[in-house]
Design a protein around this motif. Sequence first.
Motif, short mmCIF file in Angstrom:
data_model
loop_
_atom_site.label_atom_id
_atom_site.label_comp_id
_atom_site.label_asym_id
_atom_site.label_seq_id
_atom_site.Cartn_x
_atom_site.Cartn_y
_atom_site.Cartn_z
N ASP A 278 12.31 18.06 24.51
CA ASP A 278 13.73 17.76 24.43
C ASP A 278 14.49 18.76 23.58
O ASP A 278 15.70 18.60 23.35
CB ASP A 278 13.95 16.34 23.90
CG ASP A 278 13.40 16.17 22.47
OD1 ASP A 278 12.87 17.16 21.91
OD2 ASP A 278 13.50 15.06 21.92
N ASP B 199 19.65 23.66 22.22
CA ASP B 199 20.57 23.04 23.17
C ASP B 199 20.12 23.37 24.59
O ASP B 199 20.16 24.53 25.02
CB ASP B 199 21.99 23.54 22.93
CG ASP B 199 23.01 22.85 23.83
OD1 ASP B 199 24.16 23.32 23.88
OD2 ASP B 199 22.65 21.83 24.48
N SER C 128 21.42 22.03 27.34
CA SER C 128 22.44 21.66 28.33
C SER C 128 23.08 22.88 29.00
O SER C 128 23.75 22.74 30.02
CB SER C 128 23.54 20.83 27.65
OG SER C 128 24.17 21.58 26.60
N GLY C 129 22.88 24.06 28.44
CA GLY C 129 23.51 25.26 28.98
C GLY C 129 22.59 26.08 29.84
O GLY C 129 21.67 25.58 30.51
N GLY D 189 18.78 25.88 29.11
CA GLY D 189 18.15 24.71 29.70
C GLY D 189 17.94 24.86 31.19
O GLY D 189 16.93 24.41 31.74
N GLN D 190 18.88 25.50 31.88
CA GLN D 190 18.74 25.70 33.31
C GLN D 190 17.58 26.65 33.64
O GLN D 190 16.83 26.43 34.60
CB GLN D 190 20.05 26.26 33.88
CG GLN D 190 21.23 25.30 33.79
CD GLN D 190 22.53 25.92 34.27
OE1 GLN D 190 22.55 27.08 34.71
NE2 GLN D 190 23.62 25.17 34.17
#
Length: 732
Positions: free
Chosen positions: A211, A228, A230-231, A234-235
């Motif tokens: 996570d 992080d 989410s950006g 993460g992709q």
Amino acid sequence: MQTAQRNSLRLLQWMMAASLALPVALFVFASAVSWVSVNQTADREIERSLDVVHEHALKVLETIDRSLSEIAEIIRGIPDAGITSREETLHQRLKQLVGSLPQVKSTWIFDARGRALVNSLVTPPPDIDFSDRDYFKAHVAGDVGTYIGEALKPRPPYQGAPFFGFSRRRQNEDGSFAGVIQASVLPEYFENFYARIGREPGSFFALGLKDGAILARFPATDQEVRLDLSGAVGQQIAANPRAGLITVTSPADGIERRLGYQRLAEYPIYISAGLETSAIRERWFSTVSQHLIFGAPATALLFSLLALALRRTRHLYAEAARRQEAEDALKHGQRLEALGQLTGGVAHDFNNLLTVIRASVDLLRRPDLPEPRRLRYIDAISDTVTRAARLTSQLLAFARRQTLKPELFDVGQNVQTLGEMIKTLVGARIEIEIDGPSEPCIVNADAGQFETAMINMAVNARDAMDGRGKLTIAVRAATELPSAIVQSQDSHSQGNASAGQKSSGQKPTGYVAVSVEDTGVGIPQEQFGRIFEPFFTTKEVGQGTGLGLSQVFGFAKQSGGEVAVASEVGKGSVFTLYLPRAAADVRPQQISAEDAPPLDGRGMSVLVVEDNIEVGKFATDALAELGYGTTLVENATHALEELAAGADRYDVVFTDVVMPGMTGIELAQEIRRYHADLPVVLTSGYSHGLSESGSDGFELLQKPYSIEQLSRVLHAVARWRMMKRATATRAS
């Protein structure tokens, strides 16, 4: 004319432009290639580092997982009350487990309420509620397998470094929730490992949850770090969830890094390794600056020279490899030939000895055997065993593995004493002349091995003279050893040879040289390099073992001396044995007779330590026949237990040297430490430790030994202890 000039000027202009454009183009091209190469090299380094930290983390977590399985197995089927009743025992077991795992801070067993039933830290555990910890809450609803939580700080009254939980669910027989088994893992263990391997500038390592929570990292930071996801980062990870390379800016320190990440097997853990992009750029700048300093033409020239040197070096290496292969093949063949000769010689001589023993034993089994013949067969067995022991001793002497018993003796007197024996050996047709020294020549060497060497050289001289001629034995002082060379000459010249290399360093007191000169046939040139090889002989089969001169060689080298040979074909040979001379103010020791009768052992008690039961029973039976009281144990551990129960019961300990576990020398040292007044006698057929370091001051009896030798040695070392006992008895 003008056209030609214009053409020449135009050509010069093009050449000037080319002289600028070509270096610039080469520089730009080299810079681009260097940039790609530096980045590729950095990626490969990151991947190699990633493999290292992945292997390390996987082994650590698998070890912790197995430890939790072990704990679960220990408490399987035991209810909370049973665990509480065994709290002290389980605490010690957990404490022992944690002590073997440096990565684990503590281990815990919780009940269904989050209360600690037992842990590895204290006993009994304080009554504290841990049900709010993530490693506990994760298992309440159902079985999630192995759970790894975020980094936590110890809860008072516990103190120390932060940790993250590594836990499993406890279940009752009906599958209901019974509690949690948990291990507190130290992030600093991983950080210390990363610090040891992170030697490259800008190195980075991290261990984190899927996570984005970071559990451990290098360089370390005091603040909590979470990536992080989410950006874009993460992709990228979502697109390649198992492993990959990304460029990311750390939220903790704002440094941009090139990172490699990898999922850790089935665990919800990612490990990463990387380099700061500034460090990678620094590498590229360093490479480009070299081009700027030397210039593109110099770089091209250097490249050409290096390519030429590389081709030349490869050619030279190929030649060296072929030459080395040829030399290795030659050495291998020589080793096989020497091994075959040595093996054949040993097999031949020992099979002859075993044949005599086997035939004598078979004849002794015949019924109604007359007493004279029975005694003759027994004497044959005894003589054959002595010859076998002598053969083994000569082999060990050649290999410089013989356990020597150095003692001070006068070489001149010893040679005079051996004169009569040598006269008997060589026969009446050989004239013997002994030239003694004008001063004492004291050496510190094994007297028995010296006498054997003298006899071997005398017998070799007798055979070279075919039983007729003159044998001259001379003893003199020498200041240094001969040169370590091997030469031979024909009948018009003289050769000198030395067996082996010259001993390093000259003794301050010089050497004693003992020469044995014969008037025999001499040594042919083709045999000169093999005279000291074991089992090499020019005699007919059955006329000699070929071990005589090899024993002389081994004894000389192991004693710190040398043996040299001078020979002239048709005019004889001179063998000279050099031994280090002892100081002038020492006095030789008296040598006890080897064939003294056995001594009565009544009143003496011996502890026999022998791992070979048959040899041990022989020793105890032989000593019992002489009146000794004996106790036989099979190893050093049992011997120490026996002595702990009462060392005063024994007058001497008789122990083998080579035993499983603790050796005889180590046992003797332990006895010396705790029972200083109890004498110890060592025995061994062969021990590498004895040949290298000696017997550490303990009496040594070589195998095979006779009953007489065993009795005499035991009686000698135990005499003062018996006198002490007798004095104490009279006083009481």
